[in-house]
Design a protein around this motif. Structure first.
Motif, mmCIF file in Angstrom:
data_model
loop_
_atom_site.group_PDB
_atom_site.id
_atom_site.type_symbol
_atom_site.label_atom_id
_atom_site.label_comp_id
_atom_site.label_asym_id
_atom_site.label_seq_id
_atom_site.Cartn_x
_atom_site.Cartn_y
_atom_site.Cartn_z
ATOM 1 N N ALA A 1 53.088 46.512 82.118
ATOM 2 C CA ALA A 1 53.094 47.979 82.141
ATOM 3 C C ALA A 1 54.370 48.525 81.504
ATOM 4 O O ALA A 1 54.324 49.504 80.748
ATOM 5 C CB ALA A 1 52.954 48.478 83.583
ATOM 6 N N LYS A 2 55.496 47.872 81.774
ATOM 7 C CA LYS A 2 56.777 48.319 81.204
ATOM 8 C C LYS A 2 56.739 48.211 79.679
ATOM 9 O O LYS A 2 57.123 49.150 78.974
ATOM 10 C CB LYS A 2 57.913 47.471 81.775
ATOM 11 N N ARG A 3 56.246 47.093 79.169
ATOM 12 C CA ARG A 3 56.194 46.916 77.715
ATOM 13 C C ARG A 3 55.140 47.821 77.073
ATOM 14 O O ARG A 3 55.357 48.331 75.973
ATOM 15 C CB ARG A 3 55.939 45.454 77.371
ATOM 16 N N MET A 4 54.016 48.025 77.752
ATOM 17 C CA MET A 4 52.987 48.899 77.198
ATOM 18 C C MET A 4 53.478 50.342 77.167
ATOM 19 O O MET A 4 53.188 51.077 76.221
ATOM 20 C CB MET A 4 51.676 48.782 77.986
ATOM 21 N N THR A 5 54.219 50.754 78.161
ATOM 22 C CA THR A 5 54.786 52.106 78.179
ATOM 23 C C THR A 5 55.701 52.306 76.969
ATOM 24 O O THR A 5 55.669 53.357 76.320
ATOM 25 C CB THR A 5 55.553 52.364 79.496
ATOM 26 N N ALA A 6 56.503 51.294 76.652
ATOM 27 C CA ALA A 6 57.377 51.378 75.474
ATOM 28 C C ALA A 6 56.553 51.470 74.187
ATOM 29 O O ALA A 6 56.890 52.239 73.280
ATOM 30 C CB ALA A 6 58.314 50.168 75.428
ATOM 31 N N ALA A 7 55.464 50.727 74.119
ATOM 32 C CA ALA A 7 54.605 50.783 72.926
ATOM 33 C C ALA A 7 53.922 52.142 72.819
ATOM 34 O O ALA A 7 53.833 52.722 71.738
ATOM 35 C CB ALA A 7 53.576 49.663 72.963
ATOM 36 N N LEU A 8 53.446 52.666 73.932
ATOM 37 C CA LEU A 8 52.777 53.968 73.932
ATOM 38 C C LEU A 8 53.716 55.101 73.494
ATOM 39 O O LEU A 8 53.281 56.102 72.937
ATOM 40 C CB LEU A 8 52.159 54.269 75.293
#
Length: 152
Positions: free
Chosen positions: A141-148
């Motif tokens: 979730a942390k990495r996906m938030t950065a990608a988003l």
């Protein structure tokens, strides 16, 4: 009379060729994403972890290190898009056809945050909100938030 028809055939051929040329899609890109044990963002990563593509582009997920795969997330895939599931230690190929956000994960390292995001074409605020609402393991979730945050 025959010479009149001959005169019309040449412009008709040119017109047909022009119509075909304009109806063909633009040249699709081939984009490479590496699956790594260690990268700029830490352990177990896709590099790059965010890709902006156009419909018709092909994204190739290549294992730089062993024990990885790439597959789409069923909960983060545009409606009507074809899911993709790559085999372990093999290149996985995703040809994107539908605009939207494609969530990608490495199944063995998903809980360690090995996720990527592919943006295809323009996305709506609703697409972004739906992607943010997907439940992921904490590090993913942390990495996906950065990608988003890179979506435009």
């Amino acid at each position: 009379m025959e010479s009149d028809l001959t005169d019309l055939r040449i412009p008709a051929c040119l017109l047909t060729a022009a119509v075909l040329a304009f109806s063909l899609p633009a040249t699709a890109k081939d984009i490479v994403v590496h699956m790594k044990n260690q990268g700029a963002d830490g352990a177990m990563v896709f590099e790059p972890s965010y890709v902006k593509a156009a419909p018709g582009d092909t994204i190739r997920f290549q294992p730089s290190d062993a024990s990885h795969n790439a597959e789409t997330m069923a909960t983060m895939l545009p409606a009507g898009a074809t899911p993709m599931k790559g085999a372990m230690n093999k290149e996985a190929v995703l040809t994107v056809t539908k605009p939207g956000l494609y969530g990608i994960k490495c199944m063995p390292h998903y809980s360690m945050g090995m996720v990527a995001l592919v943006q295809v074409g323009k996305v709506t605020p609703a697409d972004i909100a739906a992607a943010r609402a997907v439940k992921l393991p904490p590090f993913a979730a942390k990495r996906m938030t950065a990608a988003l945050a890179k979506v435009k």
